[in-house]
Design a protein around this motif. Structure first.
Motif, short mmCIF file in Angstrom:
data_model
loop_
_atom_site.label_atom_id
_atom_site.label_comp_id
_atom_site.label_asym_id
_atom_site.label_seq_id
_atom_site.Cartn_x
_atom_site.Cartn_y
_atom_site.Cartn_z
N GLY A 192 0.77 -1.23 0.00
CA GLY A 192 0.00 0.00 0.00
C GLY A 192 0.80 1.28 0.00
N GLN A 193 2.10 1.22 -0.24
CA GLN A 193 2.94 2.43 -0.22
C GLN A 193 2.99 3.03 -1.63
N ALA A 194 1.98 3.83 -1.92
CA ALA A 194 1.86 4.39 -3.27
C ALA A 194 3.01 5.32 -3.62
N TRP A 195 3.57 6.01 -2.63
CA TRP A 195 4.65 6.99 -2.90
C TRP A 195 5.85 6.34 -3.57
N ILE A 196 6.04 5.06 -3.32
CA ILE A 196 7.24 4.39 -3.81
C ILE A 196 7.21 4.19 -5.33
N TRP A 197 6.01 4.33 -5.91
CA TRP A 197 5.85 4.19 -7.37
C TRP A 197 5.84 5.54 -8.08
N GLU A 198 5.92 6.62 -7.32
CA GLU A 198 5.88 7.95 -7.92
C GLU A 198 7.30 8.45 -8.22
N PRO A 199 7.45 9.47 -9.07
CA PRO A 199 8.78 10.04 -9.31
C PRO A 199 9.45 10.41 -8.00
N GLY A 200 10.69 10.00 -7.85
CA GLY A 200 11.41 10.21 -6.60
C GLY A 200 11.29 9.07 -5.62
N GLY A 201 10.32 8.18 -5.83
CA GLY A 201 10.15 7.04 -4.93
C GLY A 201 11.11 5.89 -5.22
N LEU A 202 11.71 5.91 -6.40
CA LEU A 202 12.78 4.99 -6.85
C LEU A 202 12.30 3.62 -7.31
N GLY A 203 11.08 3.20 -6.97
CA GLY A 203 10.66 1.88 -7.42
C GLY A 203 11.60 0.80 -6.90
N VAL A 204 12.01 -0.10 -7.78
CA VAL A 204 12.86 -1.22 -7.36
C VAL A 204 14.20 -0.76 -6.81
#
Length: 308
Positions: free
Chosen positions: A154-166
């Motif tokens: 549920g951590q949506a921020w991690i998929w946004e620009p700056g969240g870095l994804g993987v």
């Protein structure tokens, strides 16, 4: 001096799972206040945000930022301008320019700034660093695969620009490799795999090489289920070295070595206490540099949509 009076900003999963226990276990520091929009902690002063915390009059010596990287620059700047020593959860920021600006400000204010990399504090990392200084490298291979639904639900921020994804977990691997390698290395190619409905990659394949031509590869994936893989495999002329379990265990020349105690975050706070006592600065931004390079050189590949 007495115990360092610490305020934590951000009381989410990482703060509760790692920071609170580490602070309690470390000597020379005590939790005095927390700032969080959605949570409170019994027994300490509680505030809604860092601005309210700093304006409250509660005496604090230092701040630990445990918030997502997006928006953290303003929080960090406020802490430094208030003359507070500052500890940053990884990654230290969303851009290189902002983290170098924070370092400059900390030096101007004469306070400590600690850009932490918790995986460097893994139980076996220093042992491998010392070993590689005495050996001749042939190649390095990173395999970093985990289940995003388990670790970041549920951590949506991690998929946004700056969240870095993987690269949120992948930067942990890069923090270890940049620490244990005797020589620096640079990126030569990057393949990034973006879910069609997300702004950050879910997987990455990277190739680096040292100035002397030693190959370093990294395979990162957030889609792995079942057993998780956090391995760094190093081929040397003297024999193989495998750093496993995210830096917690090591196999040298085929033999498992005794396991040490894996208290990553306690070691971070012990280091922070040392820095504060001497107004020292510890800011190695090289893992973030490599991630930035991965995006700069990245060849984008679209993959199926990700739904949490």
């Amino acid at each position: 001096m007495g115990n360092i009076r610490l305020g934590i900003v951000g009381l989410g999963k990482i703060a509760r799972d790692q920071h609170l226990g580490a602070i309690e276990a470390a000597d020379g520091i005590e939790l005095t206040a927390v700032a969080s929009r959605n949570a409170q902690l019994e027994g300490v002063h509680c505030f809604r945000d860092i601005g309210e915390m700093l304006a409250s009059g509660v005496e604090l010596d230092a701040i630990s930022l445990c918030t997502p990287p997006q928006g953290r620059f303003a929080q960090a700047k406020a802490a430094l301008e208030a003359g507070k020593h500052l500890m940053l959860e990884k990654p230290p920021g969303t851009t290189l320019a902002e983290v170098f600006a924070l370092e400059k400000l900390a030096r101007e204010k004469g306070v400590s700034l600690y850009a932490t990399w918790h995986s460097r504090a893994g139980a076996a990392v220093e042992q491998v660093r010392e070993l590689l200084a005495k050996r001749t490298l042939r190649s390095v291979s990173v395999i970093w695969k985990e289940d995003v639904r388990y670790w970041h639900p549920g951590q949506a921020w991690i998929w946004e620009p700056g969240g870095l994804g993987v690269f949120d977990p992948g930067i942990n691997a890069l923090s270890i490799v940049t620490h244990i390698m005797p020589d620096s290395f640079h990126l030569t190619s990057s393949d990034l795999f973006f879910p069609e409905n997300r702004a950050a990659p879910i997987a990455a394949n990277l190739k680096f090489e040292t100035a002397g031509g030693i190959p370093v590869t990294a395979e990162m994936d957030w889609r792995q289920t079942g057993p998780q893989t956090w391995d760094i495999r190093i081929d040397t002329e003297e024999g193989p070295v495998a750093l496993t379990h995210g830096g917690g265990r090591v196999i040298i020349d085929g033999e498992k070595q005794p396991e040490g105690e894996n208290h990553e975050y306690r070691r971070l706070y012990e280091r922070f206490v040392e820095l504060v006592q001497n107004s020292g600065i510890d800011t190695d931004f090289s893992p973030l540099v490599h991630v930035a390079d991965a995006f700069m050189l990245g060849r984008r590949h679209a993959v199926e949509a990700f739904e949490d």
